[in-house]
Design a protein around this motif. Structure first.
Motif, PDB file in Angstrom:
ATOM      1  N   SER A 148       0.369  -1.545   0.412  1.00 34.25           N
ATOM      2  CA  SER A 148      -0.414  -0.465  -0.065  1.00 34.25           C
ATOM      3  C   SER A 148       1.119   1.448  -0.131  1.00 34.25           C
TER       4      SER A 148
ATOM      5  N   ARG B 244      -6.389   2.462   0.051  1.00 30.27           N
ATOM      6  CA  ARG B 244      -7.281   2.737  -0.946  1.00 30.27           C
ATOM      7  C   ARG B 244      -6.063   2.517  -2.278  1.00 30.27           C
ATOM      8  N   PRO B 245      -6.250   2.024  -3.045  1.00 26.66           N
ATOM      9  CA  PRO B 245      -5.343   1.939  -4.209  1.00 26.66           C
ATOM     10  C   PRO B 245      -5.377   3.453  -4.139  1.00 26.66           C
ATOM     11  N   GLN B 246      -3.467   3.259  -5.001  1.00 22.52           N
ATOM     12  CA  GLN B 246      -2.962   4.996  -5.158  1.00 22.52           C
ATOM     13  C   GLN B 246      -3.748   6.036  -5.997  1.00 22.52           C
ATOM     14  N   ASP B 247      -4.369   4.901  -7.858  1.00 20.16           N
ATOM     15  CA  ASP B 247      -4.829   6.367  -8.300  1.00 20.16           C
ATOM     16  C   ASP B 247      -6.609   6.933  -8.113  1.00 20.16           C
ATOM     17  N   GLU B 248      -7.107   6.305  -6.431  1.00 20.20           N
ATOM     18  CA  GLU B 248      -8.010   6.964  -6.395  1.00 20.20           C
ATOM     19  C   GLU B 248      -7.563   8.194  -5.545  1.00 20.20           C
ATOM     20  N   TRP B 249      -6.114   8.137  -5.054  1.00 14.43           N
ATOM     21  CA  TRP B 249      -6.533   9.223  -4.419  1.00 14.43           C
ATOM     22  C   TRP B 249      -5.606  10.345  -4.809  1.00 14.43           C
TER      23      TRP B 249
ATOM     24  N   ARG C   2      -4.059  11.822  -8.555  1.00 15.66           N
ATOM     25  CA  ARG C   2      -5.248  11.878  -9.415  1.00 15.66           C
ATOM     26  C   ARG C   2      -4.838  12.751 -10.509  1.00 15.66           C
TER      27      ARG C   2
ATOM     28  N   ARG D 176     -10.540  12.592 -15.464  1.00 15.88           N
ATOM     29  CA  ARG D 176      -9.556  11.902 -15.107  1.00 15.88           C
ATOM     30  C   ARG D 176      -8.469  11.502 -16.546  1.00 15.88           C
TER      31      ARG D 176
ATOM     32  N   CYS E 195      -4.114  15.754  -5.194  1.00 12.16           N
ATOM     33  CA  CYS E 195      -3.739  14.512  -4.488  1.00 12.16           C
ATOM     34  C   CYS E 195      -4.567  14.705  -2.917  1.00 12.16           C
ATOM     35  N   GLU E 196      -5.314  14.283  -2.667  1.00  6.56           N
ATOM     36  CA  GLU E 196      -6.358  13.768  -2.051  1.00  6.56           C
ATOM     37  C   GLU E 196      -5.359  14.090  -0.062  1.00  6.56           C
TER      38      GLU E 196
END
Length: 335
Positions: A189, A229-234, A236, A243, A258-259
């Protein structure tokens, strides 16, 4: 020879370097650009911010001057709309737009000429409010991955023909920070270390003799939740309102964001979802007349009725729990 950059240095260059997204003419913060924020939906967001400024001015004892610093001011849209909407503090407010990119600063001055524009936060002390909408998610991050024996840090090898990721053992201080933030992160992760965002908020707090720091952004309360969560969710990228590709793909042609992990920011913030914050600062009263007009006249709409419908659509987008309404608002109080 390929150049090896830590991920935050790579992200900084991809966004703000001489061939970066902002310098080469990317189109941030507009309806027809690469992405839009609450500011570009219309003036409702700015009117709620103006109500907040008027209230805060009274809470602080009606200071004159009352300084408003906007971080990441982009092209000055929020400044223009806020200055048109403030009431009680109108004569006292001194608005300063802070925007790193020279071309954006010049555009901002053209839109909101009543304000000043700086490349960085000024020196204090001052009395007022520091506000930033979707700034922290754009500040470069360090990127760490949980390894079987600890943490690795992601670097980027930039060559003439390719750009690839390289993992190296993280320094002790970064590893210790990652472990404290996400102690149960599974192997493989990843998490962001948002040191620049934290430093920016601390600088904003330090320059205030009395006032508020007000941040609007999307993200999670804890870093540990990002690790699940997967990196590509947060982490971007955005191009043309959609996207885009991996952040290593065609650097400089898309926004990288980045979130925000709010537990990495200074303690003491009062947090609320954007939908609730807007409700507390008048969005319902601002749209009441439009709602009544729409209900009366939607069967035979006029231009005025359609304008009312557009205002209601703007309000709905700002409080949508699947989008802007789920953003976080963080407020720190000083003095």
């Amino acid at each position: 020879m390929p150049e090896l950059l830590r991920f935050d240095a790579y992200m900084d260059e991809a966004l703000y370097g001489t061939a970066g997204f902002y310098e080469r003419g990317g189109h941030p913060g507009s309806r027809d650009g690469d992405f839009a924020t609450s500011v570009e939906l219309g003036s409702l967001f700015a009117r709620c911010v103006a109500n907040y400024l008027d209230r805060t001015w009274v809470e602080l004892g009606c200071p004159d001057p009352f300084v408003v610093l906007e971080g990441g001011a982009s092209r000055g849209t929020l400044c223009r709309d806020v200055l048109a909407a403030v009431d009680g503090c109108r004569d006292a407010v001194r608005y300063v737009m802070v925007e790193r990119t020279e071309s954006q600063r010049q555009a901002a001055l053209g839109i909101a000429g009543e304000a000043a524009a700086l490349a960085d936060l000024p020196a204090g002390p001052l009395v007022g409010v520091v506000v930033a909408n979707e700034l922290l998610d754009n500040l470069p991050i360090r990127l760490l991955e949980r390894a079987p024996a600890g943490w690795d840090e992601v670097h980027v090898e930039v060559g003439p023909q390719h750009t690839t990721q390289v993992r190296q053992p993280a320094p002790d201080d970064a590893s210790a920070m990652a472990t404290a933030l996400a102690p149960d992160a599974p192997v493989g992760s990843r998490i962001p270390l948002q040191l620049r965002a934290s430093v920016w908020v601390r600088r904003a707090l330090r320059l205030l003799e009395a006032g508020r720091v007000l941040i609007f952004d999307y993200g999670m309360r804890t870093t540990a939740s990002l690790a699940q969560r997967p990196q590509d969710e947060w982490l971007r990228t955005y191009r043309s309102q959609r996207r885009a590709d991996d952040p290593l793909e065609a650097p400089g042609t898309a926004d990288i964001t980045c979130e925000v992990a709010f537990d990495q920011l200074p303690l003491g913030a009062k947090m609320s979802p954007q939908a609730g914050w807007l409700g507390a600062h008048g969005i319902e009263s601002m749209t009441a007349a439009a709602r009544a007009l729409w209900e009366r006249s939607r069967a035979n709409p006029t231009a005025e009725t359609l304008a009312a419908r557009a205002l209601l659509d703007e309000a709905a987008a700002l409080v949508d729990p699947r989008s802007f309404g789920a953003f976080w608002v963080a407020e720190w109080r000083v003095g």
